[in-house]
Design an enzyme around this catalytic site. Structure first.
Site, PDB file in Angstrom:
ATOM      1  N   ASN A  87       0.885  -1.150   0.000  1.00 49.00           N
ATOM      2  CA  ASN A  87       0.000   0.000   0.000  1.00 49.00           C
ATOM      3  C   ASN A  87       0.930   1.209   0.000  1.00 49.00           C
ATOM      4  O   ASN A  87       1.782   1.341   0.882  1.00 49.00           O
ATOM      5  CB  ASN A  87      -0.908  -0.014   1.235  1.00 49.00           C
ATOM      6  CG  ASN A  87      -1.924  -1.145   1.180  1.00 49.00           C
ATOM      7  OD1 ASN A  87      -2.424  -1.489   0.118  1.00 49.00           O
ATOM      8  ND2 ASN A  87      -2.211  -1.751   2.326  1.00 49.00           N
ATOM      9  N   GLN A  94      -2.671   2.688   2.892  1.00 44.83           N
ATOM     10  CA  GLN A  94      -1.491   2.559   3.764  1.00 44.83           C
ATOM     11  C   GLN A  94      -1.790   3.187   5.120  1.00 44.83           C
ATOM     12  O   GLN A  94      -2.091   4.382   5.204  1.00 44.83           O
ATOM     13  CB  GLN A  94      -0.269   3.242   3.135  1.00 44.83           C
ATOM     14  CG  GLN A  94       1.001   3.065   3.965  1.00 44.83           C
ATOM     15  CD  GLN A  94       2.225   3.744   3.334  1.00 44.83           C
ATOM     16  OE1 GLN A  94       2.119   4.389   2.290  1.00 44.83           O
ATOM     17  NE2 GLN A  94       3.364   3.588   3.961  1.00 44.83           N
ATOM     18  N   HIS A 100       6.383  -0.669   3.684  1.00 45.80           N
ATOM     19  CA  HIS A 100       6.377  -2.088   4.040  1.00 45.80           C
ATOM     20  C   HIS A 100       5.728  -2.898   2.933  1.00 45.80           C
ATOM     21  O   HIS A 100       4.658  -2.550   2.438  1.00 45.80           O
ATOM     22  CB  HIS A 100       5.656  -2.344   5.377  1.00 45.80           C
ATOM     23  CG  HIS A 100       4.297  -1.732   5.454  1.00 45.80           C
ATOM     24  ND1 HIS A 100       4.080  -0.400   5.710  1.00 45.80           N
ATOM     25  CD2 HIS A 100       3.058  -2.285   5.297  1.00 45.80           C
ATOM     26  CE1 HIS A 100       2.787  -0.153   5.717  1.00 45.80           C
ATOM     27  NE2 HIS A 100       2.145  -1.277   5.453  1.00 45.80           N
ATOM     28  N   HIS A 102       3.898  -6.347   1.898  1.00 49.22           N
ATOM     29  CA  HIS A 102       3.157  -7.473   2.484  1.00 49.22           C
ATOM     30  C   HIS A 102       3.449  -8.722   1.658  1.00 49.22           C
ATOM     31  O   HIS A 102       3.319  -8.703   0.426  1.00 49.22           O
ATOM     32  CB  HIS A 102       1.645  -7.229   2.390  1.00 49.22           C
ATOM     33  CG  HIS A 102       1.110  -6.133   3.251  1.00 49.22           C
ATOM     34  ND1 HIS A 102       0.527  -6.357   4.471  1.00 49.22           N
ATOM     35  CD2 HIS A 102       1.050  -4.789   3.064  1.00 49.22           C
ATOM     36  CE1 HIS A 102       0.118  -5.199   5.008  1.00 49.22           C
ATOM     37  NE2 HIS A 102       0.431  -4.236   4.156  1.00 49.22           N
TER      38      HIS A 102
END
Ligand code: 5GP
Ligand code: ZN
Length: 141
Positions: A87, A94, A100, A102
């Site tokens: 995101n 996000q 980050h 996933h």
């Protein structure tokens, strides 16, 4: 690092996590609210909000870690597939403003959706419009 960043605090060991990987640039740990067993978050140690903020060497290190960890996460939970995604920005969903990735292991008939499900209402674009957009993206690099 921003004092209130959860992921910076995880990297610093101030918040515990189930760590699965660490090197000079990258940290990876299990998501606290997993969408599947093995749901792993792969992050740069340095605080950057969005993918486009990452310096080149950090981006390279992040991708290299993902390249290793995607098959590892699948193997660990015996998953035949995974969705891998970021995101990127608040409007995309996000919630934690520290980059980050996933890694979400997937199983046949697990009731989940493909990555195509993340978009809103799909635009109806003809070939000329697609060509214009492709040109604009190429020009914006
Ligand atoms: P986002 O919506 O920002 O892409 O995803 C943030 C993810 O971080 C969520 O899947 C959420 O479950 C996870 N998360 C939020 N806080 C924590 C935490 O303190 N520890 C861990 N391990 N994961 C967290
Ligand atoms: Zn951070």
């Amino acid at each position: 690092m921003p004092d209130d960043c959860i992921f910076c605090q995880i990297v610093a060991g101030e918040i515990p996590s189930h760590t699965v990987y660490e090197d000079d640039h990258v940290f990876a740990f299990l998501d606290a609210n997993p969408l599947a067993p093995g749901h792993t978050l792969v992050i740069p140690k340095e605080h950057h909000e969005r993918l486009n903020d990452l310096p080149d060497d950090t981006a390279d290190a992040l991708y290299a870690a993902l390249h290793d960890l995607v098959p590892a996460a699948e193997a660990a939970v015996d998953a035949p597939a995974s969705n891998v995604g970021f995101n990127n920005g608040e409007a995309s969903g996000q919630e934690v403003p520290h980059v980050h990735g996933h890694v979400i292991p997937r199983f046949a008939d697990d009731g989940g959706s493909p990555i195509h499900a993340v978009g809103g209402s799909a635009p109806d674009l003809d070939d000329d419009e697609l060509a214009d957009i492709a040109e604009d993206i190429a020009a914006a690099r």
